[in-house]
Design a protein around this motif. Sequence first.
Motif, PDB file in Angstrom:
ATOM      1  N   PRO A 180       0.812  -1.227   0.000  1.00 52.50           N
ATOM      2  CA  PRO A 180       0.000   0.000   0.000  1.00 52.50           C
ATOM      3  C   PRO A 180       0.844   1.274   0.000  1.00 52.50           C
ATOM      4  CG  PRO A 180      -0.816  -1.557   1.642  1.00 52.50           C
ATOM      5  CD  PRO A 180       0.493  -2.093   1.143  1.00 52.50           C
ATOM      6  N   ALA A 181       2.121   1.177   0.380  1.00 56.19           N
ATOM      7  CA  ALA A 181       2.972   2.372   0.467  1.00 56.19           C
ATOM      8  C   ALA A 181       3.793   2.595  -0.805  1.00 56.19           C
ATOM      9  CB  ALA A 181       3.905   2.258   1.670  1.00 56.19           C
ATOM     10  N   SER A 182       3.637   1.734  -1.812  1.00 57.09           N
ATOM     11  CA  SER A 182       4.500   1.812  -3.006  1.00 57.09           C
ATOM     12  C   SER A 182       4.487   3.179  -3.669  1.00 57.09           C
ATOM     13  CB  SER A 182       4.074   0.781  -4.051  1.00 57.09           C
ATOM     14  OG  SER A 182       4.041  -0.478  -3.485  1.00 57.09           O
ATOM     15  N   ALA A 183       3.287   3.761  -3.809  1.00 56.46           N
ATOM     16  CA  ALA A 183       3.195   5.049  -4.513  1.00 56.46           C
ATOM     17  C   ALA A 183       3.945   6.135  -3.737  1.00 56.46           C
ATOM     18  CB  ALA A 183       1.727   5.445  -4.701  1.00 56.46           C
ATOM     19  N   TRP A 184       3.774   6.129  -2.415  1.00 56.62           N
ATOM     20  CA  TRP A 184       4.484   7.121  -1.600  1.00 56.62           C
ATOM     21  C   TRP A 184       6.005   6.906  -1.673  1.00 56.62           C
ATOM     22  CZ3 TRP A 184       4.635  11.725  -0.003  1.00 56.62           C
ATOM     23  CH2 TRP A 184       3.505  12.407   0.449  1.00 56.62           C
ATOM     24  N   ALA A 240       7.740   5.723  -4.102  1.00 56.92           N
ATOM     25  CA  ALA A 240       8.215   6.228  -5.402  1.00 56.92           C
ATOM     26  C   ALA A 240       8.270   7.753  -5.389  1.00 56.92           C
ATOM     27  CB  ALA A 240       7.305   5.727  -6.514  1.00 56.92           C
ATOM     28  N   GLN A 241       7.271   8.353  -4.781  1.00 58.27           N
ATOM     29  CA  GLN A 241       7.220   9.816  -4.723  1.00 58.27           C
ATOM     30  C   GLN A 241       8.387  10.385  -3.905  1.00 58.27           C
ATOM     31  OE1 GLN A 241       3.267  11.131  -3.788  1.00 58.27           O
ATOM     32  NE2 GLN A 241       3.874  13.288  -3.670  1.00 58.27           N
ATOM     33  N   ILE A 259      13.973  12.570  -1.134  1.00 56.08           N
ATOM     34  CA  ILE A 259      13.823  12.678   0.329  1.00 56.08           C
ATOM     35  C   ILE A 259      14.287  11.361   0.957  1.00 56.08           C
ATOM     36  CG2 ILE A 259      12.149  12.883   2.213  1.00 56.08           C
ATOM     37  CD1 ILE A 259      10.452  14.604   0.253  1.00 56.08           C
ATOM     38  N   PRO A 260      15.316  11.416   1.819  1.00 54.80           N
ATOM     39  CA  PRO A 260      15.813  10.169   2.415  1.00 54.80           C
ATOM     40  C   PRO A 260      14.764   9.512   3.311  1.00 54.80           C
ATOM     41  CG  PRO A 260      17.384  11.970   2.738  1.00 54.80           C
ATOM     42  CD  PRO A 260      16.103  12.586   2.244  1.00 54.80           C
ATOM     43  N   LEU A 261      14.533   8.215   3.074  1.00 55.54           N
ATOM     44  CA  LEU A 261      13.670   7.433   3.950  1.00 55.54           C
ATOM     45  C   LEU A 261      14.583   6.564   4.805  1.00 55.54           C
ATOM     46  CD1 LEU A 261      10.904   6.451   4.872  1.00 55.54           C
ATOM     47  CD2 LEU A 261      10.998   4.729   3.059  1.00 55.54           C
ATOM     48  N   ILE A 262      14.611   6.849   6.104  1.00 54.78           N
ATOM     49  CA  ILE A 262      15.568   6.237   7.017  1.00 54.78           C
ATOM     50  C   ILE A 262      14.863   5.202   7.876  1.00 54.78           C
ATOM     51  CG2 ILE A 262      17.138   6.710   8.950  1.00 54.78           C
ATOM     52  CD1 ILE A 262      17.483   9.570   7.686  1.00 54.78           C
ATOM     53  N   ILE A 263      15.198   3.942   7.662  1.00 53.52           N
ATOM     54  CA  ILE A 263      14.628   2.870   8.483  1.00 53.52           C
ATOM     55  C   ILE A 263      15.175   3.023   9.905  1.00 53.52           C
ATOM     56  CG2 ILE A 263      14.719   0.364   8.868  1.00 53.52           C
ATOM     57  CD1 ILE A 263      14.852   0.080   5.759  1.00 53.52           C
ATOM     58  N   ASN A 264      14.302   2.919  10.907  1.00 54.85           N
ATOM     59  CA  ASN A 264      14.698   3.036  12.314  1.00 54.85           C
ATOM     60  C   ASN A 264      14.033   1.873  13.042  1.00 54.85           C
ATOM     61  OD1 ASN A 264      15.586   3.905  14.804  1.00 54.85           O
ATOM     62  ND2 ASN A 264      14.856   6.008  14.566  1.00 54.85           N
ATOM     63  N   SER A 265      14.794   0.798  13.231  1.00 53.17           N
ATOM     64  CA  SER A 265      14.189  -0.484  13.593  1.00 53.17           C
ATOM     65  C   SER A 265      14.913  -1.156  14.758  1.00 53.17           C
ATOM     66  CB  SER A 265      14.252  -1.393  12.358  1.00 53.17           C
ATOM     67  OG  SER A 265      13.817  -2.694  12.665  1.00 53.17           O
ATOM     68  N   SER A 266      14.247  -2.104  15.402  1.00 56.25           N
ATOM     69  CA  SER A 266      14.913  -2.924  16.408  1.00 56.25           C
ATOM     70  C   SER A 266      15.689  -4.066  15.748  1.00 56.25           C
ATOM     71  CB  SER A 266      13.890  -3.492  17.386  1.00 56.25           C
ATOM     72  OG  SER A 266      12.954  -4.260  16.671  1.00 56.25           O
ATOM     73  N   LYS A 267      15.495  -4.251  14.447  1.00 57.12           N
ATOM     74  CA  LYS A 267      16.170  -5.351  13.753  1.00 57.12           C
ATOM     75  C   LYS A 267      17.673  -5.094  13.632  1.00 57.12           C
ATOM     76  CE  LYS A 267      12.207  -6.219  10.704  1.00 57.12           C
ATOM     77  NZ  LYS A 267      11.717  -7.527  11.145  1.00 57.12           N
ATOM     78  N   THR A 268      18.405  -6.146  13.249  1.00 63.48           N
ATOM     79  CA  THR A 268      19.854  -6.022  13.059  1.00 63.48           C
ATOM     80  C   THR A 268      20.168  -5.504  11.658  1.00 63.48           C
ATOM     81  OG1 THR A 268      20.106  -8.243  12.158  1.00 63.48           O
ATOM     82  CG2 THR A 268      20.276  -8.008  14.570  1.00 63.48           C
ATOM     83  N   ARG A 269      21.428  -5.116  11.493  1.00 61.88           N
ATOM     84  CA  ARG A 269      21.914  -4.688  10.182  1.00 61.88           C
ATOM     85  C   ARG A 269      21.656  -5.768   9.126  1.00 61.88           C
ATOM     86  NH1 ARG A 269      28.400  -4.010   9.015  1.00 61.88           N
ATOM     87  NH2 ARG A 269      28.212  -2.961   7.003  1.00 61.88           N
ATOM     88  N   ALA A 270      21.975  -7.016   9.472  1.00 60.59           N
ATOM     89  CA  ALA A 270      21.816  -8.113   8.515  1.00 60.59           C
ATOM     90  C   ALA A 270      20.341  -8.320   8.163  1.00 60.59           C
ATOM     91  CB  ALA A 270      22.414  -9.396   9.084  1.00 60.59           C
ATOM     92  N   LEU A 288      13.363  -1.953  -0.844  1.00 63.58           N
ATOM     93  CA  LEU A 288      12.589  -0.711  -0.709  1.00 63.58           C
ATOM     94  C   LEU A 288      13.213   0.434  -1.498  1.00 63.58           C
ATOM     95  CD1 LEU A 288      11.908  -0.794   3.142  1.00 63.58           C
ATOM     96  CD2 LEU A 288      10.153  -0.881   1.365  1.00 63.58           C
ATOM     97  N   GLY A 289      14.448   0.243  -1.948  1.00 67.09           N
ATOM     98  CA  GLY A 289      15.140   1.312  -2.678  1.00 67.09           C
ATOM     99  C   GLY A 289      15.664   2.404  -1.762  1.00 67.09           C
ATOM    100  N   THR A 290      15.980   2.046  -0.500  1.00 68.69           N
ATOM    101  CA  THR A 290      16.454   3.060   0.449  1.00 68.69           C
ATOM    102  C   THR A 290      17.936   2.870   0.795  1.00 68.69           C
ATOM    103  OG1 THR A 290      15.808   1.723   2.370  1.00 68.69           O
ATOM    104  CG2 THR A 290      14.175   3.249   1.526  1.00 68.69           C
ATOM    105  N   SER A 291      18.669   2.118  -0.032  1.00 67.87           N
ATOM    106  CA  SER A 291      20.071   1.802   0.303  1.00 67.87           C
ATOM    107  C   SER A 291      20.985   3.020   0.334  1.00 67.87           C
ATOM    108  CB  SER A 291      20.642   0.784  -0.677  1.00 67.87           C
ATOM    109  OG  SER A 291      19.881  -0.385  -0.624  1.00 67.87           O
TER     110      SER A 291
END
Length: 267
Positions: free
Chosen positions: A26-30, A32-33, A39-50, A59-62
């Motif tokens: 559902p977030a695909s259009a946003w 892409a925009q 605009i940098p989209l920065i993942i902020n997660s409890s998950k690990t780097r791996a 997600l194309g946020t590399s």
Amino acid sequence: MPRAALLIFTDLDGSLLDHHSYSWAPASAWLAQLRRANIPLIINSSKTRAEVSALSAELGTSDAPCVVENGAAILLPPRWRQQQEGAVVTLGADIGHIRRVLAELRAQGFAFEGFGDVTPQRVAEWTGLPLPKAKLAWQREATEPLLWHENEQRLEAFTQALAQHQLTTVRGGRFVHVMAKDVDKGRALIWLKARYSTLFGHQCRCLALGDGANDIAMLSAADMPVLIRNDASRVQLPRELKARCYLTREAGPTGWCEGLDHWLRKV
Ligand SMILES: [Mg+2]
């Protein structure tokens, strides 16, 4: 080089990713925009780097930074680094330091088992994750999950002993997480906001989206906070934050879009 003076920070599970299907469709259009607007989209997660890296590529946020392990480590793409910096910056303590302190405390008689003491196979048994996923969760940068083998009183003594090394414990579901004191998703946001202005010579505003109690510090530090609906765990917001935080009607990635619609209609 980011043109727009805006950074977006997002939690993953229950926020950008659906709680059950892990889909972000559902977030695909946003997404892409945001890419088009640089605009940098920065993942902020409890998950690990791996755990996060494959997802970040999908997600194309590399080319944006990424915050992992609840704010304890920040992954910096080359253009976000300063001289001598590597790809990972840890806030407070890295896993090598944490494990050296844990070895000392074990020698003093505290009984526990950390991810660093066991194989990924054992982590798979502890967590119920399939082995390939357990291998990703097993690779730590700056937080150590452990199984505590003594009573609550001893855990209190253990936490006090850690405090002498600027470390602390955070209770998760099954695990006790050992990490640097005063580190959370909000500190990581503030760190990246400061790094942005150092690198690019001007201030930026931060929009943040999350659905859990561990997102509150990030939302409090953001200029444009979005709490995504989560019926399974209703989060209590501090009064100051509640007054200015947008609460979504929908959950997961649909709510995520609603939050961006609210704050960024004109992007
Ligand atoms: Mg979440």
